[in-house]
Enzyme design. Sequence first.
Site, PDB file in Angstrom:
ATOM      1  N   CYS A   2       0.830  -1.197   0.000  1.00  0.00           N
ATOM      2  CA  CYS A   2       0.000   0.000   0.000  1.00  0.00           C
ATOM      3  C   CYS A   2       0.866   1.248   0.000  1.00  0.00           C
ATOM      4  O   CYS A   2       1.956   1.267   0.544  1.00  0.00           O
ATOM      5  CB  CYS A   2      -0.955   0.075   1.207  1.00  0.00           C
ATOM      6  SG  CYS A   2      -1.954  -1.387   1.390  1.00  0.00           S
ATOM      7  N   ARG A  27       3.235   0.320  -5.229  1.00  0.00           N
ATOM      8  CA  ARG A  27       3.098  -0.357  -3.939  1.00  0.00           C
ATOM      9  C   ARG A  27       1.770  -1.101  -3.825  1.00  0.00           C
ATOM     10  O   ARG A  27       1.503  -1.766  -2.815  1.00  0.00           O
ATOM     11  CB  ARG A  27       3.202   0.657  -2.801  1.00  0.00           C
ATOM     12  CG  ARG A  27       4.504   1.429  -2.795  1.00  0.00           C
ATOM     13  CD  ARG A  27       4.520   2.440  -1.670  1.00  0.00           C
ATOM     14  NE  ARG A  27       4.467   1.775  -0.383  1.00  0.00           N
ATOM     15  CZ  ARG A  27       5.501   1.319   0.274  1.00  0.00           C
ATOM     16  NH1 ARG A  27       6.714   1.463  -0.238  1.00  0.00           N
ATOM     17  NH2 ARG A  27       5.376   0.728   1.433  1.00  0.00           N
ATOM     18  N   TRP A  73      -2.975  -2.546  -1.691  1.00  0.00           N
ATOM     19  CA  TRP A  73      -2.688  -3.914  -2.118  1.00  0.00           C
ATOM     20  C   TRP A  73      -3.326  -4.796  -1.047  1.00  0.00           C
ATOM     21  O   TRP A  73      -2.889  -4.804   0.099  1.00  0.00           O
ATOM     22  CB  TRP A  73      -1.189  -4.157  -2.196  1.00  0.00           C
ATOM     23  CG  TRP A  73      -0.817  -5.474  -2.793  1.00  0.00           C
ATOM     24  CD1 TRP A  73      -0.662  -5.760  -4.107  1.00  0.00           C
ATOM     25  CD2 TRP A  73      -0.528  -6.687  -2.087  1.00  0.00           C
ATOM     26  NE1 TRP A  73      -0.303  -7.075  -4.273  1.00  0.00           N
ATOM     27  CE2 TRP A  73      -0.211  -7.671  -3.050  1.00  0.00           C
ATOM     28  CE3 TRP A  73      -0.508  -7.045  -0.735  1.00  0.00           C
ATOM     29  CZ2 TRP A  73       0.119  -8.978  -2.708  1.00  0.00           C
ATOM     30  CZ3 TRP A  73      -0.176  -8.349  -0.389  1.00  0.00           C
ATOM     31  CH2 TRP A  73       0.132  -9.296  -1.385  1.00  0.00           C
ATOM     32  N   ASN A  99      -0.922   1.335   6.152  1.00  0.00           N
ATOM     33  CA  ASN A  99      -0.096   0.416   5.367  1.00  0.00           C
ATOM     34  C   ASN A  99       0.518  -0.560   6.356  1.00  0.00           C
ATOM     35  O   ASN A  99       1.229  -0.145   7.269  1.00  0.00           O
ATOM     36  CB  ASN A  99       0.990   1.217   4.631  1.00  0.00           C
ATOM     37  CG  ASN A  99       2.051   0.323   4.042  1.00  0.00           C
ATOM     38  OD1 ASN A  99       1.791  -0.810   3.689  1.00  0.00           O
ATOM     39  ND2 ASN A  99       3.269   0.824   3.933  1.00  0.00           N
ATOM     40  N   GLY A 100       0.225  -1.846   6.201  1.00  0.00           N
ATOM     41  CA  GLY A 100       0.771  -2.837   7.128  1.00  0.00           C
ATOM     42  C   GLY A 100      -0.288  -3.857   7.491  1.00  0.00           C
ATOM     43  O   GLY A 100      -1.328  -3.954   6.827  1.00  0.00           O
ATOM     44  N   GLU A 484      16.020 -15.971 -13.195  1.00  0.00           N
ATOM     45  CA  GLU A 484      15.541 -14.586 -13.273  1.00  0.00           C
ATOM     46  C   GLU A 484      14.746 -14.351 -14.566  1.00  0.00           C
ATOM     47  O   GLU A 484      13.705 -13.689 -14.561  1.00  0.00           O
ATOM     48  CB  GLU A 484      16.750 -13.640 -13.169  1.00  0.00           C
ATOM     49  CG  GLU A 484      16.449 -12.160 -13.332  1.00  0.00           C
ATOM     50  CD  GLU A 484      15.464 -11.581 -12.321  1.00  0.00           C
ATOM     51  OE1 GLU A 484      15.075 -12.264 -11.374  1.00  0.00           O
ATOM     52  OE2 GLU A 484      15.041 -10.433 -12.535  1.00  0.00           O
ATOM     53  N   LYS A 488      10.871 -13.137 -14.756  1.00  0.00           N
ATOM     54  CA  LYS A 488      10.433 -11.943 -15.500  1.00  0.00           C
ATOM     55  C   LYS A 488       9.269 -12.299 -16.420  1.00  0.00           C
ATOM     56  O   LYS A 488       8.287 -11.589 -16.497  1.00  0.00           O
ATOM     57  CB  LYS A 488      11.567 -11.345 -16.340  1.00  0.00           C
ATOM     58  CG  LYS A 488      12.654 -10.631 -15.595  1.00  0.00           C
ATOM     59  CD  LYS A 488      12.267  -9.293 -14.999  1.00  0.00           C
ATOM     60  CE  LYS A 488      11.749  -9.422 -13.591  1.00  0.00           C
ATOM     61  NZ  LYS A 488      12.698  -9.388 -12.520  1.00  0.00           N
ATOM     62  N   GLU A 491       6.003 -12.912 -14.429  1.00  0.00           N
ATOM     63  CA  GLU A 491       5.438 -11.690 -13.846  1.00  0.00           C
ATOM     64  C   GLU A 491       4.727 -10.821 -14.870  1.00  0.00           C
ATOM     65  O   GLU A 491       3.675 -10.255 -14.586  1.00  0.00           O
ATOM     66  CB  GLU A 491       6.565 -10.813 -13.260  1.00  0.00           C
ATOM     67  CG  GLU A 491       7.147 -11.287 -11.985  1.00  0.00           C
ATOM     68  CD  GLU A 491       8.151 -10.271 -11.461  1.00  0.00           C
ATOM     69  OE1 GLU A 491       7.892  -9.679 -10.415  1.00  0.00           O
ATOM     70  OE2 GLU A 491       9.200 -10.077 -12.104  1.00  0.00           O
ATOM     71  N   HIS A 507      16.845 -34.752 -15.515  1.00  0.00           N
ATOM     72  CA  HIS A 507      16.253 -35.359 -14.320  1.00  0.00           C
ATOM     73  C   HIS A 507      14.765 -35.046 -14.203  1.00  0.00           C
ATOM     74  O   HIS A 507      14.194 -35.182 -13.126  1.00  0.00           O
ATOM     75  CB  HIS A 507      17.016 -34.884 -13.075  1.00  0.00           C
ATOM     76  CG  HIS A 507      18.460 -35.248 -13.118  1.00  0.00           C
ATOM     77  ND1 HIS A 507      18.917 -36.508 -12.782  1.00  0.00           N
ATOM     78  CD2 HIS A 507      19.537 -34.553 -13.525  1.00  0.00           C
ATOM     79  CE1 HIS A 507      20.237 -36.551 -12.956  1.00  0.00           C
ATOM     80  NE2 HIS A 507      20.633 -35.376 -13.404  1.00  0.00           N
ATOM     81  N   LYS A 606       5.158  -3.552  -5.851  1.00  0.00           N
ATOM     82  CA  LYS A 606       6.597  -3.336  -5.936  1.00  0.00           C
ATOM     83  C   LYS A 606       7.296  -3.665  -4.623  1.00  0.00           C
ATOM     84  O   LYS A 606       8.333  -4.299  -4.595  1.00  0.00           O
ATOM     85  CB  LYS A 606       6.855  -1.883  -6.327  1.00  0.00           C
ATOM     86  CG  LYS A 606       8.317  -1.535  -6.517  1.00  0.00           C
ATOM     87  CD  LYS A 606       8.866  -2.211  -7.743  1.00  0.00           C
ATOM     88  CE  LYS A 606      10.345  -1.953  -7.941  1.00  0.00           C
ATOM     89  NZ  LYS A 606      10.935  -2.935  -8.874  1.00  0.00           N
TER      90      LYS A 606
HETATM   91  O1  M6R Z   1      12.636  -4.882  -2.768  1.00  0.00           O
HETATM   92  P1  M6R Z   1      13.178  -6.285  -2.751  1.00  0.00           P
HETATM   93  O2  M6R Z   1      14.393  -6.449  -3.608  1.00  0.00           O
HETATM   94  O3  M6R Z   1      13.439  -6.775  -1.350  1.00  0.00           O
HETATM   95  O4  M6R Z   1      12.028  -7.146  -3.363  1.00  0.00           O
HETATM   96  C1  M6R Z   1      12.134  -8.534  -3.483  1.00  0.00           C
HETATM   97  C2  M6R Z   1      11.063  -9.099  -4.394  1.00  0.00           C
HETATM   98  O5  M6R Z   1       9.796  -8.781  -3.918  1.00  0.00           O
HETATM   99  C3  M6R Z   1      11.191  -8.561  -5.823  1.00  0.00           C
HETATM  100  O6  M6R Z   1      12.459  -8.813  -6.349  1.00  0.00           O
HETATM  101  C4  M6R Z   1      10.126  -9.211  -6.721  1.00  0.00           C
HETATM  102  O7  M6R Z   1      10.384 -10.563  -6.865  1.00  0.00           O
HETATM  103  C5  M6R Z   1      10.073  -8.493  -8.062  1.00  0.00           C
HETATM  104  N1  M6R Z   1       8.711  -8.378  -8.480  1.00  0.00           N
HETATM  105  C6  M6R Z   1      10.830  -9.192  -9.126  1.00  0.00           C
HETATM  106  O8  M6R Z   1      10.716  -8.585 -10.365  1.00  0.00           O
END
Ligand code: M6R
Length: 611
Positions: A2, A27, A73, A99-100, A484, A488, A491, A507, A606
């Site tokens: 949030c 956020r 969020w 937020n929390g 990674e 990507k 996501e 395997h 984010k």
């Molecule tokens: O802010 P942080 O690097 O601690 O965040 C970690 C993950 O939440 C962040 O890398 C997330 O996986 C991203 N959406 C990846 O693109």
Amino acid sequence: MCGIVAYIGHREAYPVILKGLKRLEYRGYDSSGVALLNEGLKVYKRKGKVAELEESLIGKDVHSASGIGHTRWATHGEPSDRNAHPHISANGRLAMIHNGIIENYNQLKHELINKGYKFTSDTDTEVLLKFIEDIQVNNKVGLEEAVRIALKRVVGAYVIVLIDQDNPDTLIAARKGSPLVIGIGKGEHFLASDASPIIEYTKEVVYVNDYELAIIKPEELVLKNLGNEKITPFIQKLDLELAKIEKGGFDHFMLKEIFEQPQTIFDCLRGRMDAREGYIRMAGVDKNIEQLKNAGRFIIIACGTSWHAALIAEYIIEELCRIPVEVEYASEFRYRNPIVNKGDVIFAVSQSGETADTLVAIERAKENGAFVFGIVNVVGSSIARISHAGAYTHAGPEIGVASTKAFTAQLAILTMIALKIAKEKGTIDQKRFMHLLSELHEIPDKVKTLLESNDSIKKLATKYKDANNALYLGRGYNFPVALEGALKLKEISYIHAEGYPAAEMKHGPIALVDENLPVVIVATKDSYHEKIVSNIQEIKARKGKVIAVITSGDKVITGLADDVIEVPEADELVAPMLSTIPLQLLAYHVGVAKGSDVDKPRNLAKSVTVE
Ligand code: M6R
């Protein structure tokens, strides 16, 4: 998660809040709302993105000199109008954003229900607000005192901001475990989850600490602890330009951030290493070099993309420093009673510096006596502040939810740290040290070159966008790159993708290979090259479609793969900073081709500030 924004002063509050909410949508963006004070409290909120709220308020009375706003969020309660913030007290006098997570909200809710309170949402926020209201009414105390009393009973994490129609010249805010920045202007104050909504008005900010309460009037900011003692606000000057958080001509923040990487990697290296003179100087590392070079073990804690950077760092540090490294998901580390020995050093890697699991994992490590070194992008963030020492990645604000430039900056900094420790420890000879410094130095220019492949990667994206699944493979330093790349794609395009070490394919995952499966292989020239060529042949023998990321001029793989993406030649230790970027572009273009909202993909936020 949030995002929160609030304003009090001489301007119209609504435009300030609205613009701030748009900057904070990374956020969370499942609903949003504002509460404005103008001859009474006006609360507008709705499900959907901030733009939808804005649209719904056209023609409405939004005149006000103070207000609070929220972009959500969802944690407690589905995304809906009624669960959107701000929430309103039973007497209609107070509005609050949060937020929390309030962990003991259920118990508090039952107590309040027994007293006759009714709830109009499923949120923990409404419970906390009505709990504060109840204290205010029953104890006959002011709002500030009621908040203080309430927070002493609250278990969980929060930033809250309250506005009171009977006290229009005061906002009350408090923080524990979620971020809160206060911008100080002339006769005005700005509050936000990070500095991005604030910097266009003022560069002077105060980062509120845990267990602090702020009483904010246009002309005055008073900070207190929960024991009602005054604290002198520590005013910092922000070094952040507005242009850096705007899209700058790109269609999406994600694309802009991918294209910023020559600069961000350069910024990360700048002033810290000199390839000609042959040195690395990093204040946080230099000051703690004895601790670092004598560490019995490094444990790297992180989540998501940062965890992938940590995996690459494991390979680099063990290779260069000969110190054992363990890489842990922060969410696992914090709950599993890990063994932390005296002399172990924890590296905490995080773009936002606010990831809840990483924060708590750091606390656990500190309780066990560990030395914590934070590697963080957001200056002044919680992780930066609770670590014993650290280094900023200097990648600048990353707005796209999918992390790109923060990842390559993390790799750059972790490589520098490993090189520095290895040099001090004597586990690297001068020739290799100088060679790797020069390799690092050349990365920004090489990234510039490889970004020229953007158009051809876009064509590849069109070719493969209708796949239902994808497999990403790599070996050695490029194995986490495969992880990674798969993350990507998932996501941004919602295509299911899995990353694997190429040798593990036999395997299990090889059973998936057929003429419909795109297999992305990260196969730059390194010590595993011959082996990965064999893996490509195995896939081709089963009619899989191979898209290979290769070193420029690699004729062997060009002859085998269906499609290739070339990256400039580099030492295998720094090659992930190059080989990752085509995978970021591929995911981006597939996402765009499929019509996804790439900067704000569904269900994500984010900063993951809840566990
Ligand atoms: O802010 P942080 O690097 O601690 O965040 C970690 C993950 O939440 C962040 O890398 C997330 O996986 C991203 N959406 C990846 O693109």
